[in-house]
Scaffold this motif. Sequence first.
Motif, mmCIF file in Angstrom:
data_model
loop_
_atom_site.group_PDB
_atom_site.id
_atom_site.type_symbol
_atom_site.label_atom_id
_atom_site.label_comp_id
_atom_site.label_asym_id
_atom_site.label_seq_id
_atom_site.Cartn_x
_atom_site.Cartn_y
_atom_site.Cartn_z
ATOM 1 N N THR A 12 0.787 -1.225 0.038
ATOM 2 C CA THR A 12 -0.017 -0.194 0.075
ATOM 3 C C THR A 12 0.860 1.076 -0.006
ATOM 4 O O THR A 12 2.053 1.171 0.531
ATOM 5 C CB THR A 12 -0.951 0.129 1.206
ATOM 6 O OG1 THR A 12 0.160 -0.148 2.276
ATOM 7 C CG2 THR A 12 -1.956 -1.125 1.221
ATOM 8 N N LEU A 13 0.151 2.153 -0.381
ATOM 9 C CA LEU A 13 1.034 3.710 -0.466
ATOM 10 C C LEU A 13 1.138 3.976 1.026
ATOM 11 O O LEU A 13 0.222 3.711 1.888
ATOM 12 C CB LEU A 13 0.366 4.673 -1.310
ATOM 13 C CG LEU A 13 0.378 4.522 -2.933
ATOM 14 C CD1 LEU A 13 -0.641 5.702 -3.675
ATOM 15 C CD2 LEU A 13 1.622 4.637 -3.411
ATOM 16 N N ARG A 14 2.353 4.555 1.370
ATOM 17 C CA ARG A 14 2.257 5.482 2.663
ATOM 18 C C ARG A 14 1.337 6.367 2.835
ATOM 19 O O ARG A 14 0.701 7.128 1.865
ATOM 20 C CB ARG A 14 3.746 5.985 2.651
ATOM 21 C CG ARG A 14 4.905 4.978 2.811
ATOM 22 C CD ARG A 14 6.210 5.565 3.180
ATOM 23 N NE ARG A 14 7.163 4.538 3.187
ATOM 24 C CZ ARG A 14 7.851 3.980 4.144
ATOM 25 N NH1 ARG A 14 7.405 4.413 5.293
ATOM 26 N NH2 ARG A 14 8.630 3.267 4.015
ATOM 27 N N PRO A 15 0.641 6.748 4.082
ATOM 28 C CA PRO A 15 -0.264 7.458 4.265
ATOM 29 C C PRO A 15 -0.142 8.844 3.870
ATOM 30 O O PRO A 15 -0.977 9.661 3.254
ATOM 31 C CB PRO A 15 -0.666 7.395 5.668
ATOM 32 C CG PRO A 15 0.009 6.299 6.040
ATOM 33 C CD PRO A 15 1.063 5.911 5.306
ATOM 34 N N ASP A 19 -2.631 9.548 -3.701
ATOM 35 C CA ASP A 19 -3.001 8.189 -4.219
ATOM 36 C C ASP A 19 -4.078 8.744 -5.259
ATOM 37 O O ASP A 19 -5.335 8.683 -5.198
ATOM 38 C CB ASP A 19 -3.718 7.412 -3.332
ATOM 39 C CG ASP A 19 -3.890 6.093 -4.117
ATOM 40 O OD1 ASP A 19 -3.729 5.929 -5.250
ATOM 41 O OD2 ASP A 19 -4.328 5.064 -3.388
ATOM 42 N N GLY A 22 -6.710 6.087 -6.234
ATOM 43 C CA GLY A 22 -7.953 6.136 -5.164
ATOM 44 C C GLY A 22 -8.662 7.315 -5.405
ATOM 45 O O GLY A 22 -9.992 7.149 -5.141
ATOM 46 N N GLN A 26 -12.717 7.053 -5.970
ATOM 47 C CA GLN A 26 -13.673 7.542 -5.355
ATOM 48 C C GLN A 26 -14.661 8.489 -5.973
ATOM 49 O O GLN A 26 -16.039 8.500 -5.591
ATOM 50 C CB GLN A 26 -13.155 8.397 -4.140
ATOM 51 C CG GLN A 26 -13.841 9.084 -3.195
ATOM 52 C CD GLN A 26 -13.366 9.851 -2.198
ATOM 53 O OE1 GLN A 26 -12.194 9.530 -1.804
ATOM 54 N NE2 GLN A 26 -14.164 10.302 -1.357
ATOM 55 N N GLN A 39 -12.084 8.422 1.269
ATOM 56 C CA GLN A 39 -10.775 8.116 1.411
ATOM 57 C C GLN A 39 -10.178 6.609 0.740
ATOM 58 O O GLN A 39 -9.603 5.760 1.440
ATOM 59 C CB GLN A 39 -9.922 7.880 2.934
ATOM 60 C CG GLN A 39 -10.238 9.328 3.480
ATOM 61 C CD GLN A 39 -9.502 9.289 4.847
ATOM 62 O OE1 GLN A 39 -9.539 8.575 5.583
ATOM 63 N NE2 GLN A 39 -9.310 10.679 5.380
ATOM 64 N N ARG A 41 -7.959 3.987 -1.118
ATOM 65 C CA ARG A 41 -6.707 4.062 -1.378
ATOM 66 C C ARG A 41 -6.431 2.644 -2.156
ATOM 67 O O ARG A 41 -7.210 1.543 -1.922
ATOM 68 C CB ARG A 41 -5.720 3.574 -0.207
ATOM 69 C CG ARG A 41 -5.781 4.973 0.988
ATOM 70 C CD ARG A 41 -5.477 6.138 0.534
ATOM 71 N NE ARG A 41 -3.930 6.019 0.664
ATOM 72 C CZ ARG A 41 -2.847 6.928 0.333
ATOM 73 N NH1 ARG A 41 -3.486 8.127 -0.137
ATOM 74 N NH2 ARG A 41 -1.613 6.699 0.569
ATOM 75 N N GLY A 43 -4.086 -0.459 -3.905
ATOM 76 C CA GLY A 43 -2.831 -1.031 -3.508
ATOM 77 C C GLY A 43 -2.462 -2.350 -4.485
ATOM 78 O O GLY A 43 -3.448 -2.615 -5.574
ATOM 79 N N GLU A 76 5.846 3.101 -0.241
ATOM 80 C CA GLU A 76 5.106 2.102 -0.223
ATOM 81 C C GLU A 76 5.390 1.301 1.127
ATOM 82 O O GLU A 76 6.410 1.242 1.457
ATOM 83 C CB GLU A 76 4.852 1.070 -1.490
ATOM 84 C CG GLU A 76 4.590 1.990 -2.574
ATOM 85 C CD GLU A 76 4.386 0.833 -3.745
ATOM 86 O OE1 GLU A 76 3.419 0.800 -4.465
ATOM 87 O OE2 GLU A 76 5.269 0.162 -3.940
#
Length: 92
Positions: A12-15, A19, A22, A26, A39, A41, A43, A76
């Motif tokens: 997953t992408l780091r917070p 993204d 994503g 959305q 939100q 995300r 991955g 990531e």
Amino acid sequence: MQRKYRAKILVTLRPSVLDPAGVAVQSGLKQLGYDNVEQVRIGKYIELNVISPDETSARKDLNQMCDQMLANPVIENYKFDLIEVESQTGVY
């Protein structure tokens, strides 16, 4: 004796990393009427089998694979589950 392990890897992408995929998902969901989604995300999910003499060696190899190829450690995060699926005899 060699053992076969199945790894299930989630990347997953780091917070802190934006993204765009994503955001696009959305937006698409909102256009379909799903206003309750926040939100998103995106991955990667990877499954692989690894042959190793023991779980410690398998985990070491998986960490190296993730750091070198399967994930970009700069942007990531990754985690994996590892289960032994069978013991092997013979040479690989």
